[in-house]
Design an enzyme around this catalytic site. Structure first.
Site, short mmCIF file in Angstrom:
data_model
loop_
_atom_site.label_atom_id
_atom_site.label_comp_id
_atom_site.label_asym_id
_atom_site.label_seq_id
_atom_site.Cartn_x
_atom_site.Cartn_y
_atom_site.Cartn_z
N LYS A 21 0.85 -1.19 0.00
CA LYS A 21 0.00 0.00 0.00
C LYS A 21 0.88 1.23 0.00
O LYS A 21 2.01 1.20 0.51
CB LYS A 21 -0.90 0.02 1.25
CG LYS A 21 -2.16 0.85 1.05
CD LYS A 21 -3.24 0.08 0.30
CE LYS A 21 -4.46 0.90 0.07
NZ LYS A 21 -5.58 0.07 -0.42
P1 NAD Z 1 -13.02 7.65 -3.01
O1 NAD Z 1 -11.97 8.67 -2.81
O2 NAD Z 1 -13.53 7.40 -4.37
O3 NAD Z 1 -14.27 7.96 -2.05
C1 NAD Z 1 -14.17 8.15 -0.68
C2 NAD Z 1 -15.52 8.67 -0.23
O4 NAD Z 1 -15.57 8.73 1.19
C3 NAD Z 1 -15.82 10.09 -0.73
O5 NAD Z 1 -17.19 10.16 -1.08
C4 NAD Z 1 -15.54 10.95 0.48
O6 NAD Z 1 -16.25 12.17 0.45
C5 NAD Z 1 -16.04 10.02 1.56
N1 NAD Z 1 -15.53 10.32 2.89
C6 NAD Z 1 -14.27 10.59 3.28
N2 NAD Z 1 -14.24 10.81 4.60
C7 NAD Z 1 -15.50 10.65 5.06
C8 NAD Z 1 -16.12 10.74 6.32
N3 NAD Z 1 -15.38 11.00 7.40
N4 NAD Z 1 -17.46 10.51 6.41
C9 NAD Z 1 -18.20 10.22 5.31
N5 NAD Z 1 -17.66 10.13 4.09
C10 NAD Z 1 -16.34 10.33 3.97
O7 NAD Z 1 -12.42 6.30 -2.36
P2 NAD Z 1 -12.86 4.80 -2.64
O8 NAD Z 1 -11.97 4.26 -3.68
O9 NAD Z 1 -14.33 4.73 -2.80
O10 NAD Z 1 -12.44 4.13 -1.24
C11 NAD Z 1 -13.29 4.10 -0.11
C12 NAD Z 1 -12.85 3.01 0.83
O11 NAD Z 1 -12.87 1.77 0.12
C13 NAD Z 1 -11.43 3.12 1.38
O12 NAD Z 1 -11.38 2.55 2.65
C14 NAD Z 1 -10.62 2.27 0.42
O13 NAD Z 1 -9.41 1.82 0.99
C15 NAD Z 1 -11.60 1.14 0.21
N6 NAD Z 1 -11.39 0.34 -0.99
C16 NAD Z 1 -11.37 0.90 -2.23
C17 NAD Z 1 -11.22 0.08 -3.34
C18 NAD Z 1 -11.27 0.63 -4.74
O14 NAD Z 1 -11.25 -0.19 -5.69
N7 NAD Z 1 -11.36 1.91 -4.94
C19 NAD Z 1 -11.06 -1.30 -3.18
C20 NAD Z 1 -11.09 -1.84 -1.91
C21 NAD Z 1 -11.28 -1.02 -0.81
#
Ligand code: NAD
Length: 450
Positions: free
Chosen positions: A136
């Site tokens: 990561k």
């Molecule tokens: P992203 O940047 O596309 O979206 C993150 C979202 O969370 C945004 O809408 C943001 O406004 C919101 N957010 C941030 N802080 C917040 C809070 N305190 N309260 C409410 N909303 C909040 O990111 P993503 O890719 O959707 O990732 C989200 C989670 O999923 C992370 O934990 C990431 O590690 C995990 N994840 C992502 C993927 C992927 O393929 N993108 C895969 C596995 C896990």
């Protein structure tokens, strides 16, 4: 993109409200004190290692990250000044294949968080049974402060500074919070320029035009849907009519909402850094996604009349819904608020949204938790399929990718569910038991080079 604002971001205000530091000890969970993300990950490991009866030598080889790199990135800003940004890459384990894991751009990134995320990647790849290890990366930056050209310079500097760590057979990054397919394109171009070669397999989550995979954008959410379908079926229930709340409306949260709605669920609440929005009669997730895309977030969503803004954004976690999808950041449900969580199914789109105290409380309450390393593994599964396609130079249809994803998800879910039944443990402990066993076996078969 908006330029620098001195105002404190809503994300950091919310982070300050984080219950981590103030959590009271809940009766029945004495000894489970608030912890950091990495400490929480270590507790998860220890619980599963106990079930597997691993020896201390076996644990020594696979528990801690193998390589931690920290760099300072000097970046020229548009006004000519130079700012430096602290950045990390952690490679947790490469026994089963090259390190795999996203890069996060966020003002609250810390080494502790990146270590936890790298650890979860090792065991996520293993539970999904794909031939990759865990890594990561992260940069301490609020990207909303940067112009597009500043963001490009920062992204390229990150990849150039760490170029020797990366490679299709070494370490393959991908998107995470605040990193997009455009940033993956800049990463890939930077690496290819250094190597005087076209190397699409060095990152995944790229745009389709540059060797991205069909189905990757929605893969994490589609995987969450497949896992949720499986969980609901195991409980002899049906998805249509179930109510859903989704915290975080980015890549994972927004598509989880639309896919669950398309399967017949009623999405009653959504949230992002701009706040939480609730409508007990249902929010059209597709319209909300269109709004969020157009307005770069849900700010002002209540003014559309589609939902009311909740006073406290964290209250979304406590709504009386069938399915809760935490899809934002770590440690959102802890000893402080777990008792108030009413959802019967908790589908962890985010990494590490629950701490170990919350796990205990919610298990006791009978919630069915689909743990992150299983629930959100769809993203890395399709990243793996993207890497395979890059290595072949031949590309599949979205139908082919989605059907492979479903096969991987169902196989992983069944292995975890069956292990839970055998060991009479939680789904989380079972997911770690399955994956730790696989990593440990691979490690032993390779032996020690010394
Ligand atoms: P992203 O940047 O596309 O979206 C993150 C979202 O969370 C945004 O809408 C943001 O406004 C919101 N957010 C941030 N802080 C917040 C809070 N305190 N309260 C409410 N909303 C909040 O990111 P993503 O890719 O959707 O990732 C989200 C989670 O999923 C992370 O934990 C990431 O590690 C995990 N994840 C992502 C993927 C992927 O393929 N993108 C895969 C596995 C896990």
């Amino acid at each position: 993109m908006p330029k620098t604002t001195k105002k404190e971001s809503i994300a950091s205000k919310l982070a300050k409200k984080s219950p981590m530091k103030t959590a009271a000890v809940i009766p029945g969970t004495e000894g489970h004190q608030p912890v950091s993300a990495f400490e929480n990950a270590m507790i998860q490991f220890d619980e599963a290692a106990k079930v597997l009866k691993l020896s201390s030598s076996q644990i020594a080889v696979i528990k801690q990250p193998r390589r931690i790199t920290e760099v300072q990135l000097p970046v020229r800003m548009d006004d000519g000044s130079i700012e430096t940004f602290t950045a990390y890459r952690v490679q947790h384990n490469i026994a089963r294949g090259p390190a795999k894991g996203g890069v996060r751009f966020h003002q609250n990134v810390s080494l502790d968080e990146v270590k936890a995320l790298a650890f979860w990647m090792t065991y996520k790849c293993a539970v999904a049974d794909i031939p990759m290890g865990g890594g990561k990366g992260g940069v301490i930056v609020d990207p909303s402060r940067l112009s597009v050209s500043e963001l490009e310079r920062l992204s390229r500097r990150y990849f150039a500074e760490l170029v020797d760590l990366f490679g299709p057979d070494r370490d393959v990054p991908a998107p995470d919070v605040n990193t997009t397919s455009q940033i993956m394109a800049w990463f890939m171009d930077t690496y290819s320029m250094h190597h005087r070669n076209h190397v699409p397999g060095v990152v995944t989550g790229k745009p389709l035009e540059l060797g991205g995979s069909a189905g990757r954008v929605m893969a994490t959410s589609r995987g969450l849907l497949f896992a949720t379908r499986r969980a609901v079926a195991r409980k002899s229930e049906k998805l249509p009519g179930m109510t859903v709340a989704v915290q975080g409306f980015g890549n994972v949260g927004s598509y989880s909402a639309t896919l669950l709605q398309d399967d017949g669920c009623k999405v009653v609440a959504i949230s992002d850094v701009n706040g939480a929005f609730h409508n007990p009669n249902g929010i059209d997730a597709h319209k909300a996604l269109a709004y969020s895309t157009k307005n770069r977030g849900l700010k002002g969503f209540d003014l559309t009349g589609m939902a009311k803004k909740m006073k406290n954004a964290l209250d979304i976690l406590e709504l009386d819904v069938d399915i809760l999808c935490p899809c934002a950041l770590e440690l959102q449900i802890t000893g402080k608020n777990a008792q108030k969580v009413k959802a019967r199914y908790i589908c962890e789109g985010a990494n590490g949204p629950l701490d170990h105290t919350a796990d205990k409380i919610l298990d006791k309450k009978g919630s069915f938790i689909i743990p992150d390393i299983l629930c959100n593994s769809g993203g890395v599964i399709v990243s793996y399929l993207e890497w395979v396609q890059n290595n072949m130079g031949y590309y599949w249809t979205e139908e082919r990718v989605n059907s492979d994803l479903e096969r991987f998800m169902n196989k992983a879910f069944d292995a975890v569910y069956d292990t839970m039944k055998v060991h009479k443990c939680s789904m989380r402990v079972a997911a770690f038991a399955v994956s730790i066993q696989r990593v440990s076996q691979a490690s032993e078969l390779r032996g020690l080079y010394a």
